[in-house]
Design an enzyme around this catalytic site. Structure first.
Site, mmCIF file in Angstrom:
data_model
loop_
_atom_site.group_PDB
_atom_site.id
_atom_site.type_symbol
_atom_site.label_atom_id
_atom_site.label_comp_id
_atom_site.label_asym_id
_atom_site.label_seq_id
_atom_site.Cartn_x
_atom_site.Cartn_y
_atom_site.Cartn_z
ATOM 1 N N ARG A 46 0.952 13.831 -9.007
ATOM 2 C CA ARG A 46 0.418 12.488 -8.737
ATOM 3 C C ARG A 46 1.341 11.434 -9.345
ATOM 4 O O ARG A 46 1.611 10.397 -8.751
ATOM 5 C CB ARG A 46 -1.009 12.336 -9.279
ATOM 6 C CG ARG A 46 -1.470 10.887 -9.299
ATOM 7 C CD ARG A 46 -2.977 10.677 -9.374
ATOM 8 N NE ARG A 46 -3.667 11.531 -10.322
ATOM 9 C CZ ARG A 46 -3.560 11.460 -11.658
ATOM 10 N NH1 ARG A 46 -2.772 10.562 -12.224
ATOM 11 N NH2 ARG A 46 -4.243 12.289 -12.428
ATOM 12 N N TYR A 98 -2.936 -6.350 12.728
ATOM 13 C CA TYR A 98 -3.506 -5.013 12.897
ATOM 14 C C TYR A 98 -4.989 -4.986 12.494
ATOM 15 O O TYR A 98 -5.358 -5.498 11.426
ATOM 16 C CB TYR A 98 -2.685 -4.033 12.050
ATOM 17 C CG TYR A 98 -3.217 -2.625 12.079
ATOM 18 C CD1 TYR A 98 -3.204 -1.901 13.268
ATOM 19 C CD2 TYR A 98 -3.744 -2.032 10.950
ATOM 20 C CE1 TYR A 98 -3.702 -0.618 13.313
ATOM 21 C CE2 TYR A 98 -4.245 -0.743 10.984
ATOM 22 C CZ TYR A 98 -4.227 -0.043 12.171
ATOM 23 O OH TYR A 98 -4.739 1.226 12.205
ATOM 24 N N ASP A 170 4.364 -6.698 6.933
ATOM 25 C CA ASP A 170 4.067 -5.388 7.524
ATOM 26 C C ASP A 170 5.012 -5.215 8.717
ATOM 27 O O ASP A 170 4.795 -5.761 9.790
ATOM 28 C CB ASP A 170 2.608 -5.339 7.962
ATOM 29 C CG ASP A 170 2.237 -4.002 8.614
ATOM 30 O OD1 ASP A 170 3.145 -3.260 9.058
ATOM 31 O OD2 ASP A 170 1.030 -3.716 8.699
ATOM 32 N N LYS A 195 4.110 5.604 12.143
ATOM 33 C CA LYS A 195 4.654 5.138 13.421
ATOM 34 C C LYS A 195 6.147 5.488 13.508
ATOM 35 O O LYS A 195 6.484 6.645 13.526
ATOM 36 C CB LYS A 195 4.372 3.643 13.578
ATOM 37 C CG LYS A 195 2.954 3.221 13.126
ATOM 38 C CD LYS A 195 1.852 3.686 14.044
ATOM 39 C CE LYS A 195 0.442 3.551 13.452
ATOM 40 N NZ LYS A 195 0.036 2.238 13.028
HETATM 41 C C1 LIG Z 1 -1.051 1.743 12.056
HETATM 42 C C2 LIG Z 1 -0.809 0.484 11.339
HETATM 43 C C3 LIG Z 1 -1.261 0.284 10.036
HETATM 44 C C4 LIG Z 1 -2.114 1.294 9.300
HETATM 45 O O1 LIG Z 1 -1.396 2.424 9.002
HETATM 46 P P1 LIG Z 1 -2.072 3.867 8.823
HETATM 47 O O2 LIG Z 1 -0.918 4.736 8.553
HETATM 48 O O3 LIG Z 1 -2.788 4.143 10.102
HETATM 49 O O4 LIG Z 1 -3.014 3.717 7.681
HETATM 50 C C5 LIG Z 1 -0.943 -0.899 9.406
HETATM 51 N N1 LIG Z 1 -0.234 -1.859 10.034
HETATM 52 C C6 LIG Z 1 0.222 -1.695 11.276
HETATM 53 C C7 LIG Z 1 1.012 -2.785 11.916
HETATM 54 C C8 LIG Z 1 -0.056 -0.531 11.985
HETATM 55 O O5 LIG Z 1 0.366 -0.405 13.239
#
Ligand SMILES: *Cc1c(COP(=O)(O)O)cnc(C)c1O
Length: 392
Positions: A46, A98, A170, A195
């Protein structure tokens, strides 16, 4: 080193005398200590794990950051950033972002006394008007989500900093291959690594890249204290995926440009893609990003028709996510953004008929043929048009 090289030219296993080319999976929870009173380099996974450490240094290197951090999901990474705030602090977030981020800010943080206001962040002026002395964090995406309008990162960073706030970007939809927000003044970059960084739809993970070392150390402390770090096997899969980020995304982006241009020719469809925006939007995007990416959206004017189109596609999965090697199609209103309450969704900038396409690594011609077939099949009630043939 240039971006393509950085993706592979890193030390895969510092301090491993066997010199492996791929990073080993240190699938261990604890490490044997030399003595009862001294910790070795690693003691408990951790707090620190060699596989995750390689990933975290690579993320820092790709984003030009002082510290990289890896978490169990993108939302865990965003939640970690919000731990820098105290009750009474305020977040200003983009008003087209998001759905899961919206849910975290409005339904979890509100209970901790942290308020969020949603503001159009496609111009620095609207942030300048909205920001207050309570604003500690400005959270944006470089392209609004799902409408893909560019947000001027340098300007947002300047306005945030003048007010004593930090800017968190983000950057999931672009990845460090196309956009490095820290170079434009951002303090923290977050990715849902689920992604593009992973790229193979087989891991959920999130990462942070933190410009300032002191803030990075605070987040490193919190990562251990709260325990949301990414496990060794998922860290390995992510390292494996990141190596091909450049080649995947270049191919996906080339195909996405072809698809966007072909769809934009069709009567009745309104296509949203950074390279098709108005000239101001396009100028902002081009000034901070190396390309339009491989996600695009279109409106058909009819929710029913949109649904029939995506259900007629054969090569596109119907999936909430994006950024994988397989193409996918979704309807954000009903899928990725469904966690935003309907009255608020209705005031946002997109409608139920919006279709989002994530372009994968298939042959672009096959994707065009698939789209042409699906659109033709659903065109019975729309005036038949020879332009629809031209897509294929
Ligand atoms: C998918 C996504 C998230 C969240 O990510 P997870 O891995 O699903 O928790 C946050 N921001 C954007 C722009 C996303 O496409």
């Amino acid at each position: 080193m240039r971006p393509f090289t950085k993706l592979v030219a890193f030390d895969p296993a510092p301090s491993d005398p066997l010199r492996p080319i791929a990073t080993p999976i240190y699938q261990t929870a604890t490490f044997d200590q030399e003595t009862a009173t001294e910790f070795s380099r690693y003691d408990y996974s951790r707090s620190g794990n060699p596989t995750r450490d390689v990933l975290e240094s690579l993320i820092a290197s790709l984003e030009g950051a002082g510290q990289g951090l890896a978490y169990a999901s993108g939302l865990a990474a965003i939640a970690a950033v919000t731990r820098l705030l105290k009750p009474g602090d305020e977040i200003i977030a983009g008003d087209d972002l998001y759905g899961g981020t919206y849910r975290l800010f409005s339904r979890v943080l509100a209970d901790r006394g942290i308020t969020t206001r949603y503001v159009d962040l496609t111009s620095g002026d609207s942030l300048r008007r909205a920001i207050s002395t309570r604003t500690r964090l400005v959270h944006t995406e470089p392209l609004t989500n799902p409408m893909l309008r560019a947000c001027p990162i340098r300007e947002l960073a300047d306005v945030a900093h003048n007010a004593g706030a930090i800017l968190c970007v983000d950057s999931t939809s672009l990845s460090p291959h196309l956009h490095r927000p820290i170079e434009h003044g951002a303090d923290i970059v977050v990715h849902s690594a689920t992604k593009y960084l992973c790229g193979h739809s087989d891991v959920t993970a999130g990462v942070l890249a933190v410009a300032d070392r002191a803030v990075g150390e605070r987040l490193k402390f919190l990562q251990n204290a709260e325990g949301a770090a990414l496990g060794p096997f998922d860290s390995f899969l992510l390292l494996r995926g990141i190596k091909t980020l450049g080649v995947r995304l270049e191919h996906q982006q080339r195909s996405a440009i072809r698809v966007a241009n072909a769809l934009a020719e069709l009567p009745g469809l309104v296509v949203h893609f950074p390279h098709l925006g108005n000239s101001d939007q396009r100028a902002i995007h081009d000034s901070q990003c190396g390309g339009p990416g491989a996600v695009l959206c279109f409106e058909t004017g009819s929710t029913e028709r949109s649904q029939r189109i995506i259900e007629s596609l054969r090569l596109f999965n119907i999936a909430v996510s994006f950024g994988g090697v397989n193409s996918s199609a979704s309807m954000p209103w009903f899928m990725s953004h469904a966690s935003i309450p309907e009255p608020i969704r209705a005031t946002k900038r997109f409608a139920p008929d919006l279709v989002r396409l994530s372009i994968g690594i298939e042959d672009a011609q096959d994707l065009l043929d698939d789209l042409a077939h699906a659109i033709r099949r659903t065109a019975d009630d729309v005036a038949a048009s020879p332009a629809q043939e031209s897509l294929a």
